[in-house]
Design a protein around this motif. Structure first.
Motif, PDB file in Angstrom:
ATOM      1  N   ALA A  98       0.822  -1.216   0.000  1.00  0.00           N
ATOM      2  CA  ALA A  98       0.000   0.000   0.000  1.00  0.00           C
ATOM      3  C   ALA A  98       0.855   1.265   0.000  1.00  0.00           C
ATOM      4  CB  ALA A  98      -0.930  -0.009   1.214  1.00  0.00           C
ATOM      5  N   ASP A  99       2.077   1.186   0.544  1.00  0.00           N
ATOM      6  CA  ASP A  99       2.964   2.354   0.553  1.00  0.00           C
ATOM      7  C   ASP A  99       3.413   2.739  -0.851  1.00  0.00           C
ATOM      8  OD1 ASP A  99       2.882   2.511   3.357  1.00  0.00           O
ATOM      9  OD2 ASP A  99       4.529   1.072   3.554  1.00  0.00           O
ATOM     10  N   ALA A 101       1.357   2.729  -3.498  1.00  0.00           N
ATOM     11  CA  ALA A 101       0.139   2.969  -4.295  1.00  0.00           C
ATOM     12  C   ALA A 101       0.263   4.149  -5.246  1.00  0.00           C
ATOM     13  CB  ALA A 101      -1.059   3.162  -3.366  1.00  0.00           C
ATOM     14  N   ASP A 102       0.976   5.189  -4.862  1.00  0.00           N
ATOM     15  CA  ASP A 102       1.091   6.387  -5.701  1.00  0.00           C
ATOM     16  C   ASP A 102       2.348   6.392  -6.556  1.00  0.00           C
ATOM     17  OD1 ASP A 102      -1.281   7.347  -4.608  1.00  0.00           O
ATOM     18  OD2 ASP A 102      -0.243   8.328  -2.936  1.00  0.00           O
ATOM     19  N   PRO A 119       1.318  -3.906  -7.348  1.00  0.00           N
ATOM     20  CA  PRO A 119       1.140  -2.666  -6.596  1.00  0.00           C
ATOM     21  C   PRO A 119       1.460  -1.443  -7.452  1.00  0.00           C
ATOM     22  CG  PRO A 119       3.240  -3.653  -6.040  1.00  0.00           C
ATOM     23  CD  PRO A 119       2.550  -4.614  -6.960  1.00  0.00           C
ATOM     24  N   GLY A 120       1.040  -0.280  -6.967  1.00  0.00           N
ATOM     25  CA  GLY A 120       1.398   0.972  -7.613  1.00  0.00           C
ATOM     26  C   GLY A 120       0.662   1.239  -8.911  1.00  0.00           C
TER      27      GLY A 120
END
Length: 257
Positions: A98-99, A101-102, A119-120
């Motif tokens: 989740a870290d 994601a951006d 992810p991401g």
């Protein structure tokens, strides 16, 4: 595999990130008469190489298509994210998916991780190889999540990596054709599993030395203790007794006139 009319040999395939050096050294020590050839192959190519008999065994990554193949998992790798050294992720000890994601996270075509959803943010194009993706990370295009051994393999001074705690993991396994578990394959299985040279797996047991019939039979016989010398034979007590062993009689002292 080799025929009965040719000298035995063994061919080992291995995927990027796996280092077979220790096992190859032990093979040469234990079986110096059997040549060992080592070939690097991509993770995607490895199953086909084994099925096509291009190698007798292979150090591969799981998951993979195991149709017709046996596999013994050897160890599981930590999954890491590769980032530039000045990236914010470099300031922490570990991250979760989740870290990221951006962040743009690169997903190369030779990715060995089994994601339900990577992810991401996806990149515009998927790099062809992990090596290409590492170059893009260094150029600031995105981040890359890989098994730790691949991060070490593609190490650069301007990049670093951190563990991703909830990412899929990659397992390294020894694989071979399930219908061709030969004596040499058994020998290599023993090496990677840490069996000693005296292990009887895959080879005849050495002849055993017969044990002694009993514990007492194994001990050397002790010599009997010497008998003490008779006192009548001389020595310190000899001067205290007369011939037959009776004490001598003393007469009464005579009176002087």
């Amino acid at each position: 595999m080799t025929g009965s009319d040719t000298s035995p040999s063994f061919r080992l395939a291995y995927v990027p990130g796996v280092t077979p050096t220790k096992w190859v050294r032990i093979w040469h020590e234990r079986l110096p008469e059997v040549p060992l050839a080592v070939d690097g192959v991509s993770a995607a190519e490895a199953p086909g190489v084994l099925r096509g008999r291009g190698a007798d065994a292979g150090l591969v990554r799981l998951p993979m298509d195991r149709t017709g193949l046996s596999a013994i998992p050897l160890y599981t790798e930590t999954t890491v994210v590769i980032v530039p050294k000045d990236h914010v992720v470099a300031a922490v000890d570990e991250v979760c998916a989740a870290d990221l994601a951006d962040e743009v996270v690169l997903h190369p075509l030779d990715d060995t991780l089994e994601w339900e959803r990577p992810p991401g943010l996806p990149a515009v194009e998927r790099p062809a190889t992990t090596a290409d993706a590492v170059e893009l990370v260094a150029a600031g295009v995105g981040l890359l999540v890989v098994p730790q051994s691949l991060a070490r393999l593609h190490h650069r001074r301007d990049l670093t990596y951190r563990p991703v705690t909830d990412a899929p993991e990659s397992r390294v396994a020894l694989s071979w054709l399930e219908d061709e578990t030969t004596d040499l394959v058994e020998q290599f299985i023993g090496i990677v599993r840490g069996r000693t040279v005296n292990s009887t797996r895959g080879r005849p047991a050495p002849a055993s030395t017969p044990a002694p019939a009993s514990a007492s039979a194994a001990k050397p016989k002790s010599k009997p203790a010497p008998k003490p010398a008779s006192r009548s034979a001389g020595g310190a007590g000899a001067g205290r007794r007369s011939g037959a062993g009776k004490p001598a009689k003393r007469g009464k002292p005579r009176r002087r006139s």
